[in-house]
Structure formats: structure tokens, C-alpha cells
Enzyme design. Structure first.
Site, short mmCIF file in Angstrom:
data_model
loop_
_atom_site.label_atom_id
_atom_site.label_comp_id
_atom_site.label_asym_id
_atom_site.label_seq_id
_atom_site.Cartn_x
_atom_site.Cartn_y
_atom_site.Cartn_z
N CYS A 95 1.20 -1.19 -0.18
CA CYS A 95 0.32 -0.36 0.18
C CYS A 95 0.90 1.16 -0.28
CB CYS A 95 -0.60 -0.19 1.14
SG CYS A 95 -1.64 -1.21 1.03
N HIS A 96 0.41 2.16 -1.23
CA HIS A 96 1.24 2.91 -0.93
C HIS A 96 0.77 5.03 0.44
CE1 HIS A 96 1.06 2.56 -5.01
NE2 HIS A 96 1.90 3.10 -5.10
N MET A 132 -8.09 0.48 1.27
CA MET A 132 -7.77 -0.59 2.37
C MET A 132 -7.57 0.50 3.15
SD MET A 132 -7.00 -3.43 1.10
CE MET A 132 -5.82 -4.11 2.94
N ASP A 147 -10.45 -6.40 21.53
CA ASP A 147 -9.37 -6.27 22.89
C ASP A 147 -9.89 -5.75 24.24
OD1 ASP A 147 -6.53 -6.42 24.25
OD2 ASP A 147 -7.53 -3.87 23.96
#
Length: 176
Positions: A95-96, A132, A147
Site C-alpha cells: 500500500c502507498h 484499504m 481486546d
């Protein structure tokens, strides 16, 4: 002549690698690479994503009463999702890095279905899309819910992580 035959052998690809040149992140030799987007003009890009965190009746009730020992589950998950979208290129190898101009994450408790719905929206003015980043925001928000609630239950599942829309770029718009 021997140099030419060595070069020819090196250019010949094994059968499994034939056709890989159509893949954008694989070079002619089959090695992974990052796509060069340097010649593309920046354009408005946006993407939305969603997922569900199935927490069960007991944990859902605890979340609704702010009874989880680690604190306000939905607020912390929302912040984690927003922060994470800006780290996507550090997490996903090809990914950029993007200059995110807007990020929002909503975490909503559905007591009836005993789940947390997570929705994200990310925007930028860039040379590549933010799909993304939107998916990362949802995923990290969902992992944060897990969590924070794992002490109350281990029977928590993250499901249906998906892109719900995107706009901008060469591939055009998408809506699920």
C-alpha cells in the site's frame, strides 16, 4: 552467444509465472513490487467499509452499561479505527502512504442482535484509492472491541469485513 542463451533462459518464466504480467503488483520475473503511481494526477478518492463484532448478550449488556473494565468500548474502538487508517501503508506491504484528508468511524451497539456494527469512511485527494484505509479502520476498530471485551468473554467473532463503497480513480465507482 553463450551470454545470449543465458539471458534468454533468465527471461523464460516457469509455467506458474506465465500470465503474471497482468497482475499489477508482480513484475515480469514474478517478484512482488509496488505499483508506480507517480504519473497519475491526484483526484478525489473515497471509500467506506463495514463489519460486525458479535459479542453475545452478556457482553452487549456490559457495553451498553459502560461496564467493561477497560472503559468506554465504543469510543476507544472509534478512535483506534480513525488512528489506524493513517497507518495502513505500515501494515499492508504494497500500500502507498496516503495523505488522508478525512476519516470517520462509527461503532454502534445493537443490543437486539448482540453485536457492534462498525462503519468507516475515508477520503483523500490522491493518486490511488483509500479502500484499504477504510477496511483497516473497520478491522482495527473491531479488534479493539475484541481486546476491550476479551476479559468478559472469549466468544467474540469479527464477521463480514467488507468494502461497502468507493469512488474515484480509473476503476470508477463501486457500491455494495
Amino acid at each position: 552467444s553463450s551470454m545470449l542463451s543465458i539471458a534468454a533462459r533468465q527471461c523464460r518464466r516457469p509455467p506458474l509465472l506465465r500470465g503474471l504480467s497482468r497482475l499489477t503488483h508482480v513484475d515480469r520475473a514474478g517478484a512482488m513490487r509496488m505499483v508506480d503511481v507517480g504519473d497519475k494526477l491526484p483526484t478525489p478518492r473515497s471509500a467506506t467499509a463495514a463489519c460486525e463484532v458479535h459479542v453475545g448478550d452478556e457482553v452487549a449488556k456490559l457495553i451498553s452499561q459502560n461496564g467493561i473494565k477497560k472503559g468506554d468500548v465504543l469510543s476507544v474502538a472509534r478512535l483506534a479505527g480513525i488512528m489506524s487508517c493513517k497507518q495502513t501503508s505500515n501494515l499492508i506491504p504494497l500500500c502507498h502512504p496516503l495523505q488522508v484528508t478525512f476519516a470517520n468511524v462509527q461503532c454502534e451497539l445493537d443490543l437486539t442482535r448482540a453485536l457492534v456494527e462498525v462503519h468507516s469512511e475515508v477520503r483523500c485527494q490522491g493518486q490511488t484509492g483509500v479502500e484499504m484505509e477504510a477496511l483497516t479502520a473497520c478491522s482495527i476498530a473491531a479488534l479493539t472491541v475484541y481486546d476491550m471485551c476479551k476479559a468478559a468473554s472469549k466468544d467474540i467473532t469479527i464477521e463480514r469485513v467488507r468494502l461497502t463503497s468507493k469512488s474515484g480513480g480509473k476503476s470508477g465507482d463501486f457500491a455494495a
